[in-house]
Design a protein around this motif. Structure first.
Motif, mmCIF file in Angstrom:
data_model
loop_
_atom_site.group_PDB
_atom_site.id
_atom_site.type_symbol
_atom_site.label_atom_id
_atom_site.label_comp_id
_atom_site.label_asym_id
_atom_site.label_seq_id
_atom_site.Cartn_x
_atom_site.Cartn_y
_atom_site.Cartn_z
ATOM 1 N N PHE A 208 13.631 24.839 -2.216
ATOM 2 C CA PHE A 208 13.751 23.343 -3.007
ATOM 3 C C PHE A 208 13.156 22.194 -1.862
ATOM 4 N N ARG A 209 13.359 22.258 -0.473
ATOM 5 C CA ARG A 209 12.851 21.421 0.173
ATOM 6 C C ARG A 209 11.612 21.067 0.282
ATOM 7 N N SER A 210 10.957 22.438 0.735
ATOM 8 C CA SER A 210 9.533 22.277 1.002
ATOM 9 C C SER A 210 8.833 22.296 0.012
ATOM 10 N N ASP A 215 5.031 19.016 -2.929
ATOM 11 C CA ASP A 215 4.360 18.246 -4.401
ATOM 12 C C ASP A 215 4.248 16.917 -4.334
ATOM 13 N N PHE A 216 5.284 16.215 -3.669
ATOM 14 C CA PHE A 216 5.397 14.757 -3.335
ATOM 15 C C PHE A 216 4.080 14.349 -2.804
ATOM 16 N N LEU A 217 3.678 14.806 -1.480
ATOM 17 C CA LEU A 217 2.827 14.537 -0.557
ATOM 18 C C LEU A 217 1.373 14.715 -1.369
ATOM 19 N N LEU A 383 15.164 13.210 1.956
ATOM 20 C CA LEU A 383 14.343 14.297 1.955
ATOM 21 C C LEU A 383 13.361 14.390 3.387
ATOM 22 N N ALA A 384 12.854 13.242 3.855
ATOM 23 C CA ALA A 384 12.631 13.107 5.277
ATOM 24 C C ALA A 384 13.193 13.493 6.316
ATOM 25 N N ASP A 405 2.044 27.006 6.532
ATOM 26 C CA ASP A 405 1.235 27.286 5.427
ATOM 27 C C ASP A 405 2.006 26.731 4.224
ATOM 28 N N ASP A 406 3.159 25.903 4.213
ATOM 29 C CA ASP A 406 3.693 25.200 3.299
ATOM 30 C C ASP A 406 2.927 24.252 2.663
#
Length: 575
Positions: A208-210, A215-217, A383-384, A405-406
């Protein structure tokens, strides 16, 4: 003979990549320096009215879309982490032709834009779902999910038929294309499946976190590109050109369709584009990050860690096991140093939260956006912070390989994500003001016909007198032209900013918003009988209704001024 413990003691300590440390330090120094000295350093560089109008619209579009983007990636990450793709596979009929419409309708359960539907569709195909059904889902999900339909309703207030038309048309198109794919007889050979960014056994919270950060970045960077395009179209392209496009159905359909193809407009924000022809908000589906351009691994093996992770703890010297306070603090510092992604996200989140808490957001969006902005800013900050804390727990080689790789770049930030710093720079250095005379001058002062006439019928029943009737500029600008009989012989009081016109004329003006400054509409009332105050000066004027000014393209509301006084701009400068 060297003992295992001695091997470990002689092994060099883990070193952080020099590039990531330099990038983090440079980014931190830049942002802190801009926050402290940016406006002094660049004083006088961004004083042009056109530049400041562009900056206001650029920041406005970004701020307006940010809560929707955060909500979309939050929900899509939750679905990626907690809802297995096998659930969708089991829910579809076995017959491919029947699976297509069911897959299209299933798109409603996936909030988010293409950033969510692309990886989920790929996972469906990897689980054995027919490609035609997965493609139908891919096309429908970004257009009919709750977040997108809600944003469409916000962009077109009071027009539910637009929301219904979007849902029905998107479903129809996705089904037709899915069936066409079936009819071609082509299978998954045409499609190259992306690799899963999360190996088997990865914890759901970690996924979930990664996923959310990834996706946000990616999506956030292209959102900034879209905001810049929207601002440029508003400021650079003459309004009469856009009006001409909007007035021709065929031309407007072709132009907006081409813009959608060329700019890859995000489904979470394209309704705000369609609401008017001029603002264009852009996004692009996030690519699954697969490594370096040469296909090599992004995470290199750490020197001195040639002992398998399963036995490493057993062969360590006793004083090295578990670590101590100094080791923990060093790991935390190392994690923060390499986490450039977290730094970018926390600055963006802090900027959004600061806008909402100080009331500065009222320069760019409507008051109802405050709580959405506060929530979005808080989510990004959390999140950060969580991402930095997660780094302190990543110690073995496998974890470092996965995190390399994420796609959100602990050892290097995605290039698109750096664009998220541009609106932060604009806020810290330019400090874009609310729209004013420059934005109004780019529009026509001609009064638009109201959708519901007789809106001021209460004036006919009110007592005639010398006391001025306070009215919003947007109301007077419409009623003074389209409800003349009830306005004649009356005195009114208007508050707005001064907009110079041609040949010595000037207007009392206000900007009206539907969603954000990108769709701002100028309402102007010609002021007669008084010398014009300075441009952008806020004034309260009193005067008597005057016969509208006739022009070839329409009439302009007018007021014969009897009194003018300067006032302080209100907290919310829009109507």
């Amino acid at each position: 003979m060297t003992t295992p413990a001695e091997v470990v003691e002689k092994a060099p300590e883990e070193e952080e990549p020099a590039g990531s440390s330099i990038a983090f330090t440079a980014t931190l120094v830049l942002l802190v320096g801009l926050a402290l000295f940016g406006r002094k350093i660049f004083a006088g560089a961004f004083t042009d009215d056109g530049v400041r109008t562009w900056a206001t619209m650029f920041v406005g579009v970004t701020v307006q879309a940010m809560p929707f983007l955060v909500l979309g990636v939050f929900l899509s990450a939750a679905l990626t982490a907690f809802v297995p793709a096998s659930f969708f596979a089991k829910a579809l009929p076995k017959h491919p032709a029947l699976a297509v419409p069911v897959a299209s309708v299933s798109g409603v359960v996936l909030p988010g834009c293409e950033c969510a539907s692309v990886p989920v569709s790929a996972a469906l195909m990897n689980r054995g779902v027919t490609p035609a059904a997965a493609i139908a889902f891919l096309l429908s999900a970004p257009a009919i999910n709750p977040v997108v339909l809600a944003s469409t309703a916000v962009a077109f207030p009071g027009q539910p038929k637009v929301v219904i038309a979007r849902a029905v048309t998107s479903l129809g198109v996705s089904m037709i294309l899915g069936w066409l794919w079936l009819l071609t007889g082509k299978g998954s050979d045409w499609l190259k499946m992306p690799k899963n960014r999360h190996p088997e056994g990865t914890g759901k919270l970690e996924v979930f976190r990664s996923s959310m950060l990834h996706d946000f970045l990616h999506a956030g960077g292209f959102l900034v590109v879209g905001a810049a395009a929207a601002a440029t179209l508003n400021v650079v392209v003459p309004r009469q050109w856009l009006d001409h496009v909007a007035s021709n159905l065929l031309v407007s359909v072709i132009v907006l369709g081409l813009l959608a193809v060329l700019l890859a407009i995000c489904s979470e924000a394209d309704a705000f584009v369609a609401a008017r022809p001029e603002p264009v908000l852009v996004d692009r589906a996030a690519r699954v990050h697969g490594g370096r351009p040469d296909r090599g691994r992004e995470a290199d093996r750490v020197a001195g860690r040639d002992v398998r992770a399963e036995v490493r703890r057993q062969v360590r010297a006793g004083h090295l096991r578990g670590g101590g306070l100094v080791q923990s603090s060093r790991r935390m510092v190392a994690a923060v140093r390499r986490n450039v992604a977290g730094l970018v996200v926390v600055f963006v989140g802090a900027a959004v939260a600061q806008l909402a808490t100080t009331g500065t957001y009222l320069r760019y969006v409507k008051p109802g956006m405050r709580w959405m902005l506060l929530a979005a800013g808080a989510i990004l900050i959390v999140l950060a912070v969580v991402d930095v804390l997660a780094d302190t727990r990543k110690k073995d080689d496998a974890d470092h390989a996965v995190r390399g790789d994420d796609g959100h770049g602990h050892h290097g930030l995605p290039r698109a994500a750096w664009l998220l710093l541009i609106p932060v720079f604009a806020l810290l250095v330019v400090d874009p003001p609310a729209l004013g005379a420059d934005a109004a001058q780019r529009q026509s002062p001609v009064s638009s016909k109201p959708a519901a006439p007789k809106g001021n019928s209460w004036l006919a029943d009110s007592a005639q007198g010398d006391t001025p009737v306070p009215l919003a500029v947007r109301d007077y600008a419409v009623w003074a032209v389209w409800e003349k009989e009830s306005m004649k012989g009356r005195n009114f009081q208007l508050t707005g900013f001064v907009t110079p016109g041609k040949n010595g004329t000037w207007y009392v003006s206000r900007i009206g918003l539907t969603c954000c400054v990108a769709d701002g509409t100028a309402f102007m009332v010609e002021a007669r009988g008084q010398v014009a105050p300075p441009k952008n000066q806020w004034v309260t004027v009193t005067g008597e209704w005057a016969e509208p000014t006739k022009r070839a393209d329409g009439d302009i509301a007018a007021l014969t001024i009897t009194g003018v006084r300067t006032v302080t701009p209100p907290a919310n400068q829009y109507e």
